[in-house]
Design a protein around this motif. Structure first.
Motif, mmCIF file in Angstrom:
data_model
loop_
_atom_site.group_PDB
_atom_site.id
_atom_site.type_symbol
_atom_site.label_atom_id
_atom_site.label_comp_id
_atom_site.label_asym_id
_atom_site.label_seq_id
_atom_site.Cartn_x
_atom_site.Cartn_y
_atom_site.Cartn_z
ATOM 1 N N SER A 215 0.855 -1.190 0.000
ATOM 2 C CA SER A 215 0.000 0.000 0.000
ATOM 3 C C SER A 215 0.886 1.234 0.000
ATOM 4 C CB SER A 215 -0.947 0.037 1.207
ATOM 5 O OG SER A 215 -0.243 0.310 2.413
ATOM 6 N N PRO A 216 0.423 2.336 -0.571
ATOM 7 C CA PRO A 216 1.216 3.572 -0.567
ATOM 8 C C PRO A 216 1.498 4.087 0.841
ATOM 9 C CG PRO A 216 -0.466 3.677 -2.274
ATOM 10 C CD PRO A 216 -0.756 2.441 -1.464
ATOM 11 N N THR A 217 0.517 4.035 1.739
ATOM 12 C CA THR A 217 0.757 4.530 3.094
ATOM 13 C C THR A 217 1.796 3.682 3.809
ATOM 14 O OG1 THR A 217 -1.418 5.553 3.332
ATOM 15 C CG2 THR A 217 -0.299 4.941 5.355
ATOM 16 N N TYR A 218 1.733 2.357 3.657
ATOM 17 C CA TYR A 218 2.727 1.493 4.307
ATOM 18 C C TYR A 218 4.119 1.771 3.757
ATOM 19 C CZ TYR A 218 4.520 -2.765 6.551
ATOM 20 O OH TYR A 218 5.214 -3.666 7.335
ATOM 21 N N ALA A 219 4.235 2.107 2.482
ATOM 22 C CA ALA A 219 5.539 2.462 1.910
ATOM 23 C C ALA A 219 6.133 3.669 2.633
ATOM 24 C CB ALA A 219 5.404 2.745 0.412
ATOM 25 N N GLU A 220 5.298 4.643 2.972
ATOM 26 C CA GLU A 220 5.768 5.807 3.723
ATOM 27 C C GLU A 220 6.061 5.449 5.177
ATOM 28 O OE1 GLU A 220 2.775 8.773 3.311
ATOM 29 O OE2 GLU A 220 3.011 8.970 1.140
ATOM 30 N N GLU A 221 5.190 4.637 5.771
ATOM 31 C CA GLU A 221 5.370 4.256 7.176
ATOM 32 C C GLU A 221 6.659 3.476 7.392
ATOM 33 O OE1 GLU A 221 0.666 3.849 8.534
ATOM 34 O OE2 GLU A 221 1.778 2.078 7.853
ATOM 35 N N LEU A 222 7.060 2.673 6.416
ATOM 36 C CA LEU A 222 8.235 1.821 6.573
ATOM 37 C C LEU A 222 9.519 2.612 6.786
ATOM 38 C CD1 LEU A 222 7.582 -0.992 3.944
ATOM 39 C CD2 LEU A 222 7.700 -1.234 6.422
ATOM 40 N N MET A 223 9.521 3.875 6.435
ATOM 41 C CA MET A 223 10.721 4.685 6.617
ATOM 42 C C MET A 223 10.761 5.356 7.985
ATOM 43 S SD MET A 223 11.340 6.172 2.758
ATOM 44 C CE MET A 223 9.657 6.243 2.182
ATOM 45 N N ARG A 224 9.842 4.977 8.874
ATOM 46 C CA ARG A 224 9.815 5.488 10.239
ATOM 47 C C ARG A 224 10.149 4.360 11.203
ATOM 48 N NH1 ARG A 224 3.969 8.593 9.783
ATOM 49 N NH2 ARG A 224 4.572 10.078 8.150
ATOM 50 N N PRO A 225 10.864 4.663 12.292
ATOM 51 C CA PRO A 225 11.306 3.612 13.210
ATOM 52 C C PRO A 225 10.185 2.763 13.779
ATOM 53 C CG PRO A 225 12.462 5.665 13.669
ATOM 54 C CD PRO A 225 11.411 5.981 12.659
ATOM 55 N N GLU A 226 9.019 3.377 14.060
ATOM 56 C CA GLU A 226 7.943 2.610 14.688
ATOM 57 C C GLU A 226 7.328 1.578 13.750
ATOM 58 O OE1 GLU A 226 6.000 6.714 13.732
ATOM 59 O OE2 GLU A 226 8.007 5.877 14.073
ATOM 60 N N PHE A 227 7.599 1.710 12.448
ATOM 61 C CA PHE A 227 7.068 0.746 11.484
ATOM 62 C C PHE A 227 8.169 -0.054 10.794
ATOM 63 C CE2 PHE A 227 3.683 3.974 11.690
ATOM 64 C CZ PHE A 227 2.560 3.173 11.867
ATOM 65 N N GLY A 228 9.333 0.541 10.584
ATOM 66 C CA GLY A 228 10.401 -0.116 9.827
ATOM 67 C C GLY A 228 11.106 -1.220 10.572
ATOM 68 N N LEU A 229 10.992 -1.236 11.889
ATOM 69 C CA LEU A 229 11.533 -2.317 12.725
ATOM 70 C C LEU A 229 13.002 -2.614 12.429
ATOM 71 C CD1 LEU A 229 8.468 -4.742 12.696
ATOM 72 C CD2 LEU A 229 8.987 -2.894 14.284
ATOM 73 N N GLY A 230 13.795 -1.556 12.361
ATOM 74 C CA GLY A 230 15.225 -1.705 12.153
ATOM 75 C C GLY A 230 15.662 -1.609 10.711
ATOM 76 N N LEU A 231 14.735 -1.670 9.777
ATOM 77 C CA LEU A 231 15.078 -1.577 8.348
ATOM 78 C C LEU A 231 14.684 -0.234 7.745
ATOM 79 C CD1 LEU A 231 14.083 -5.162 7.145
ATOM 80 C CD2 LEU A 231 16.387 -4.239 7.427
ATOM 81 N N GLU A 232 14.257 0.707 8.616
ATOM 82 C CA GLU A 232 13.805 1.999 8.092
ATOM 83 C C GLU A 232 14.921 2.755 7.375
ATOM 84 O OE1 GLU A 232 14.918 2.401 12.438
ATOM 85 O OE2 GLU A 232 13.601 1.082 11.268
ATOM 86 N N GLY A 233 16.169 2.624 7.861
ATOM 87 C CA GLY A 233 17.288 3.303 7.211
ATOM 88 C C GLY A 233 17.556 2.740 5.827
ATOM 89 N N VAL A 234 17.510 1.423 5.710
ATOM 90 C CA VAL A 234 17.702 0.763 4.412
ATOM 91 C C VAL A 234 16.644 1.232 3.426
ATOM 92 C CG1 VAL A 234 17.720 -1.461 3.221
ATOM 93 C CG2 VAL A 234 18.735 -1.256 5.499
#
Length: 477
Positions: A215-234
């Motif tokens: 989903s487009p919103t999840y794509a944006e959320e993944l770049m935040r620590p609370e959603f990316g679970l350690g992979l947000e930087g990648v």
């Protein structure tokens, strides 16, 4: 016609534990009219090979992570399937990922084998001469497929990896690097190293040409620590290669007009929905419910917000609502919902487990479907609700946010509201959403307009398939 090799650990109609299987099973048929031939590579779990028609062995290896293996090509329901037959890896009791609640200890090797076979087939290793221009990997189980191609220096096969849920990352100890046929130079912070371990999902994220999520919103959320679970930087570093493409639903399976489990109805005539509500209440032992009958069809976990629902149920029932729940999961949450059933006989019905037919009858007979997830990459439940005119009450996160138009004064005036959204994802906000549900349900004119707007929403695979076709085309142009 373009050719795509799709690689996944599960696929409808063979094996399913979640929405991943629905997506992998739906894409080949959705892409075919758009000029893309997709084959799906799947592990040959017990009993699957016998379900293939026109079987033919097209690849083999004497020692694939501990034993002989081969790939069989065949068809099922018009889709060309490839099964990786490796009894030492897949022919075992339990689930496809675990047994007795514990992961199979060799899961890293089991799914590295799937990825290795995919890479070899993509490079032209199949005896039938079929060679894809794009390899599409799904989640951590296939994350090493683009990595193996990358580390082998293969540049003429373009690769895509889709994140269905970043919470599952394919972690293995660094000591298994060589056993997984991975080069030492890849074990870096810019490679597949993840806090001292190997992450097969990260391997795919850093080596695939493009990354998608559901989903487009999840794509944006993944770049935040609370959603990316350690992979947000990648993911932030690859933001330009990351796309959110919503899932769709199989409208031949989820269709209130001709669902064999329910009395038929449509957005033009809703009479059947009232009959389905009456039948569902009788089936579940629910009595006279003057307010909205809310349904929940879900895994019973904190991620799905079931703990929030447990605390909000009493007030909702006191306000006139009814609740029917179908699902299984955390034992404490199962017990909490069963306790609510005991407190509210005839107003709350809880069925622990999963029953596909009952799920259909619940969507047909319910007034609203509750999806209070703390995070939801895409979600199909709310789409089933839209399809059946069963108003979604959802947290404003991920794909829930992208598929449901919340009821506001403006959206109601425009006859555009398709559901109720709430934020933040906590008990206070959910309780407020349930009060709103009771109020809107009592306004029959507004409620009827919402049902019709919901049923007009396009939740098919038409748009998503077009987006995937455009993505593949951009890679091979």
């Amino acid at each position: 016609m373009g050719k795509v090799l799709s690689v996944a650990s599960e696929c409808v109609p063979f094996v399913k534990t979640g929405g991943l299987a629905d997506v992998v099973g739906a894409l080949p048929k959705a892409l075919s009219p758009l000029g893309w031939e997709m084959r799906v590579l799947l592990p040959a779990y017990p009993g699957l090979e016998a379900r293939l028609a026109n079987r033919k062995k097209i690849w083999e290896e004497e020692d694939l992570f501990g034993g002989p293996a081969h790939v069989v090509r065949g068809t099922v329901d018009g889709t060309t399937m490839l099964l990786l037959v490796a009894p030492h890896l897949y022919d075992r009791p339990g689930g496809i990922y675990s047994v007795d609640g514990k992961d199979h200890p060799d899961n890293p090797e089991r799914f590295a084998a799937l990825s290795w076979a995919a890479a070899e087939l993509a490079k032209g290793g199949g005896t039938d001469g079929w060679r894809p221009s794009v390899l599409h990997a799904h989640d951590w189980q296939a994350g090493l497929a683009p990595a193996y191609l990358n580390y082998a220096g293969t540049t003429d096969i373009r690769t895509v990896i889709t994140i269905h849920n970043v919470a599952f990352q394919g972690i293995a100890p660094a000591s298994r690097l060589a056993a997984l046929r991975l080069p030492g130079h890849a074990f870096t912070s810019d490679g597949l190293e993840y806090y001292g371990n190997i992450s097969t999902l990260k391997a795919g994220l850093v080596t695939a040409d493009r990354i998608t999520t559901v989903s487009p919103t999840y794509a944006e959320e993944l770049m935040r620590p609370e959603f990316g679970l350690g992979l947000e930087g990648v993911l932030a570093a690859r933001a330009g290669d990351l796309t959110g493409i919503l899932n769709g639903v199989d409208e031949s399976v989820w269709s209130p007009e001709d669902d064999p489990e329910c009395a038929p109805y449509s957005k033009r005539s809703l009479k059947g929905k009232a009959a389905n509500r009456e039948r569902l209440c009788a089936e579940l032992g629910l009595g006279d419910i003057g307010g909205p009958l809310a349904i929940v069809v879900s895994r019973l976990t904190a991620q799905k917000g079931i703990d929030l629902l447990a605390t909000a149920t009493d007030d909702f029932i006191s306000a006139g609502g009814g609740l029917a729940l179908l699902g299984t999961g955390d034992h404490a949450l199962e017990a909490a919902m069963q306790a609510a059933e005991a407190r509210w006989p005839g107003r709350v019905a809880v069925r622990i487990g999963y029953d596909e037919g009952l799920a259909h009858r619940m969507f047909a007979g319910g007034d609203a479907v509750l999806v209070p997830s703390r995070f939801e990459p895409c979600g199909l439940t709310q789409m089933y609700g839209l399809r059946y005119g069963t108003i979604p009450v959802v947290a404003a996160t991920g794909g829930l946010n992208d598929t449901v138009i919340g009821a506001t004064p403006a959206s109601i005036r425009a006859a555009a509201a398709t559901g109720i959204t709430f934020h933040p994802v906590d008990g206070i906000a959910l309780a407020g959403a349930l009060r709103r549900l009771v109020q809107l349900h009592a306004d029959r004119r507004t409620w009827s307009a919402m049902i019709r707007a919901a049923m007009k929403a396009d939740v098919s695979w038409t748009g998503p398939a077009r987006a995937y076709a455009d993505l593949y085309r951009s890679l091979v142009a």
